[in-house]
Design an enzyme around this catalytic site. Structure first.
Site, short mmCIF file in Angstrom:
data_model
loop_
_atom_site.label_atom_id
_atom_site.label_comp_id
_atom_site.label_asym_id
_atom_site.label_seq_id
_atom_site.Cartn_x
_atom_site.Cartn_y
_atom_site.Cartn_z
N VAL A 1 0.85 -1.19 0.00
CA VAL A 1 0.00 0.00 0.00
C VAL A 1 0.89 1.24 0.00
O VAL A 1 1.81 1.36 0.82
CB VAL A 1 -0.94 0.04 1.21
CG1 VAL A 1 -1.78 1.32 1.19
CG2 VAL A 1 -1.85 -1.19 1.24
N LYS A 2 0.61 2.12 -0.93
CA LYS A 2 1.29 3.42 -0.96
C LYS A 2 0.36 4.44 -0.32
O LYS A 2 -0.80 4.57 -0.70
CB LYS A 2 1.59 3.82 -2.41
CG LYS A 2 2.20 5.23 -2.54
CD LYS A 2 2.49 5.54 -4.01
CE LYS A 2 2.98 6.97 -4.19
NZ LYS A 2 3.28 7.29 -5.61
#
Length: 292
Positions: free
Chosen positions: A202-203
């Site tokens: 996840v960014k």
């Protein structure tokens, strides 16, 4: 037919040595198949467990923004210094050397621009093209709380399911709408939703208060977005704080390619992310590179 005349029975089975079982070092990935783990291992460096991604996919909705007018002039010189290229298929095919040996996180969403509602994206790359480009991961934005939240989550699920079919991890990017509050409660919600749906990375954004709780509540690696251009020392401090609080790396764009000296800046970021250098030492590295 194989030659069977000189077949010798095996003798050295190492019976005095237990079978070594190594835990895969990327968070949340121990049960993944070999191909998926192989691709994640290209993204996250074995020694540090972290990654430095260079994001230059902005043109898919911003056009030729500052620093990205010519990818061959601004980005190609930075390729040797990054761990991962995050880009669109057009930017990759048209301007990046195929012999760079850098893993690619491929932008697979699109369909909107800065002139329209950003959350109204669609899946814009077929999985077969991602395979042709040898992508190490595929990515799309997720807009939790936005007008088209449901559609963006549907895009993510589609990428995850098709990526899983071919052993390609998916990175979810927590996009933030103009009316959304950037706080720990929001990012804790958004990152956890992405992980629960099956995202492998996840960014998200670094926040000053509660970021360590966001990381703790997300069972897969979080890499931080660089966001808007900051003074170089401030950007290095943001990276240091994020790593110190559990982030698995950075995915920076403007804070590198819009820097006064992009090569020196990415070297300084690497010193923070991979070598654990202090902000002061990293800034010295930047200043020295700039003066060279």
């Amino acid at each position: 037919m194989a030659d069977l005349d000189d077949v010798k029975e095996g003798k050295d089975f190492g019976l005095d040595k237990p079978v070594e079982v190594r835990a895969f070092p990327v968070r949340g990935s121990v049960s993944l198949d070999w191909g998926m783990q192989d691709r994640l291992a290209r993204i996250f460096q074995a020694k540090s467990g972290h990654t430095v991604m260079l994001a230059f996919d902005h043109g898919y909705f911003q056009g030729p923004a500052t620093g990205l007018e010519r990818l061959d002039l601004s980005i190609r010189p930075l390729v040797p210094y990054t761990d991962v290229l995050m880009c669109t298929r057009g930017g990759l095919r048209q301007t990046m050397p195929a012999d760079s040996r850098k893993p690619v996180v491929l932008r697979c969403s699109g369909g909107m621009s800065v002139l329209t509602e950003l959350s109204r994206e669609l899946v814009a790359v077929d999985i077969e093209d991602a395979i042709r480009l040898n992508a190490s991961a595929i990515t799309t934005n997720v807009y939790v709380g936005a007008e088209y939240e449901h559609q963006s989550l549907g895009n993510l699920v589609k990428l995850i399911d098709t990526g899983n079919r071919y052993g390609i991890p998916t990175m979810a990017v927590t996009g933030v709408g103009k009316d959304m509050v950037r706080d720990a409660r929001y990012f804790g919600l958004a990152t956890r939703i992405c992980a629960e749906l099956g995202a492998h990375i996840v960014k998200s954004y670094y926040i000053d208060q509660g970021f360590e709780k966001v990381v703790a509540g997300c069972p897969v690696p979080i890499v931080i977005a660089g966001g808007k251009k900051l003074p170089e020392r401030d950007a290095l401090e943001m990276a240091w704080r994020a790593i110190d609080q559990g982030a698995a790396g950075v995915d920076m764009g403007r804070n590198i390619f819009q820097s006064d000296c992009p090569v020196a800046m990415i070297a300084a970021v690497r010193a923070v992310v991979h070598d654990g250098e202090s902000v002061e030492r990293a800034y010295d590295i930047y200043q020295a590179g700039k003066a060279a």
